[in-house]
Each structure stands twice: as structure tokens, then as C-alpha cells.
Design a protein around this motif. Structure first.
Motif, short mmCIF file in Angstrom:
data_model
loop_
_atom_site.label_atom_id
_atom_site.label_comp_id
_atom_site.label_asym_id
_atom_site.label_seq_id
_atom_site.Cartn_x
_atom_site.Cartn_y
_atom_site.Cartn_z
N LYS A 1 -67.69 26.53 -23.66
CA LYS A 1 -66.74 26.40 -22.34
C LYS A 1 -67.28 24.86 -21.89
O LYS A 1 -66.46 24.13 -21.52
N TYR B 1 -66.19 22.03 -23.89
CA TYR B 1 -64.66 21.64 -23.76
C TYR B 1 -64.39 20.83 -22.56
O TYR B 1 -63.36 19.98 -22.52
N LYS C 1 -59.98 21.47 -30.40
CA LYS C 1 -60.65 22.83 -29.95
C LYS C 1 -60.52 22.62 -28.18
O LYS C 1 -60.49 23.65 -27.77
N SER C 2 -60.69 21.53 -27.82
CA SER C 2 -60.77 21.03 -26.25
C SER C 2 -59.28 21.22 -25.88
O SER C 2 -58.86 21.85 -24.75
N TYR D 1 -58.31 24.97 -25.72
CA TYR D 1 -59.00 25.64 -24.87
C TYR D 1 -58.17 25.29 -23.29
O TYR D 1 -57.80 26.21 -22.72
#
Length: 191
Positions: free
Chosen positions: A8, A11, A55-56, A59
Motif C-alpha cells: 500500500k 502504491y 499495480k498502482s 490499487y
């Protein structure tokens, strides 16, 4: 700090940098520096810049999606559920500057065609949730169009275009555009 908390944090740092400089100008070093890490430490969690970007963005999209789903699921009336889902999605978009800047810098996050969608899984979940609302409305006799698969695709296509438009106008104008779109979809424009 556990792995999920570290991811987390990664990201969030990546989104901060990508939303300012865009994908092309951002380096892994920039994000590692933002974290106060070495590049090697960051590579323990991601394969490279493309992986980190994907992936960011996922997210951030999931946060956006979940807020709209949660709000809609807390609403009983099916017509209001549709409206709440749209309203919360809009509020999240206009209030999250990082999300707006990412979409301006990379409109391909929401491509015009479903075939070329790099975030197909997340967007399919959103379309699936929309379809479930439409299915429920048809079952209750509140919606007249019964091909909810096609309707959810049409509405999601309109939504993608509105998202890109919303990123380029003021919050007030974005709200007016979304309100007009919801009225058009729910009531039509015939007298």
C-alpha cells in the motif's frame, strides 16, 4: 510492517509520482526516493516500472470502485441505488486529484474499446456490478430494457467518456455533466 502495508505504501508513493510526471517521465529511482528506499529494495516488491504502474493504477481504481459499490449497497431502492453509485463515483473522481491527473496523463486507463482495456478485470467487475443493479431493476419491473448485458456495456461506455470529460472541467461543470447524463439515462430527453 507487513507485506500488505508495504505494498500500500509503495502504491501510494508510485501514484503520487506517476500522477505528477506521468508514466514515461517517472523512473523507478523517483519512486524509490519518494519511499526513502533503494531501487533494489523496491525490486523486491515489483518487477519493474510497468508492473509498478499497472499495480498502482489497479490499487487506485479498486479504491474508487469499492467506494461506489459500498455506497450503492447501502441503498435499498433500486433506482436510488443506480443514482448513488453514479454520484459516489463522480465525487470520488472529482475529489481525488491524483486520479484525475493520472487519467489526464493516461486516458488509455479507460480506452474506448473493451478489447484494448489494460484494466479489464477491474472494469469487468464494475460492469458486473452495474449489470446486477440493472437485473434487479428489471426483476422489480422498474427498468424496461431487459437486455441488461448490452445495456450495462452501453452505460459503461458512456461512463468512460464522461470520466475523461470530467477530468478536464471544473468540479461544478463535472457535476452538471454527470447530473445531465444521469437524467438522460433515467428519464430520456423526449417531452
Amino acid at each position: 510492517m507487513d507485506r500488505e502495508a508495504k505494498l500500500k505504501r509503495i502504491y501510494e508513493a508510485a501514484i503520487k509520482i506517476f500522477s505528477v510526471y506521468g508514466y514515461k517521465k517517472t523512473t523507478i529511482e523517483d519512486i524509490a526516493s519518494e519511499l526513502g528506499w533503494t531501487k533494489g529494495a523496491l525490486y523486491k516488491y515489483v518487477e519493474g516500472k510497468e508492473d509498478l504502474y499497472s499495480k498502482s493504477v489497479c490499487y487506485l481504481l479498486k479504491i474508487w470502485q469499492q467506494k461506489a459499490i459500498d455506497a450503492a449497497n447501502n441503498t435499498q431502492d433500486i433506482l436510488r441505488k443506480f443514482e448513488v453509485m453514479c454520484e459516489v463515483a463522480l465525487r470520488q473522481l472529482v475529489s481525488d486529484e491524483r486520479l484525475k491527473r493520472l487519467l489526464i496523463l493516461d486516458p488509455e486507463i479507460f480506452p474506448l474499446t473493451f478489447k484494448e482495456d489494460p484494466y479489464k478485470e477491474i472494469n469487468n467487475q464494475s460492469r458486473g456490478f452495474l449489470k446486477s443493479i440493472l437485473d434487479e431493476g428489471v426483476k422489480e419491473g422498474r427498468f424496461r430494457i431487459t437486455d441488461t448485458e448490452l445495456l450495462s456495456n452501453v452505460l459503461f461506455s458512456i461512463y468512460k467518456a464522461l470520466i475523461l470529460e470530467t477530468c478536464t472541467v471544473s468540479e461544478e461543470d463535472a457535476t452538471r455533466v454527470f447530473e445531465m447524463a444521469i437524467e438522460l439515462v433515467t428519464k430520456g430527453f423526449y417531452n
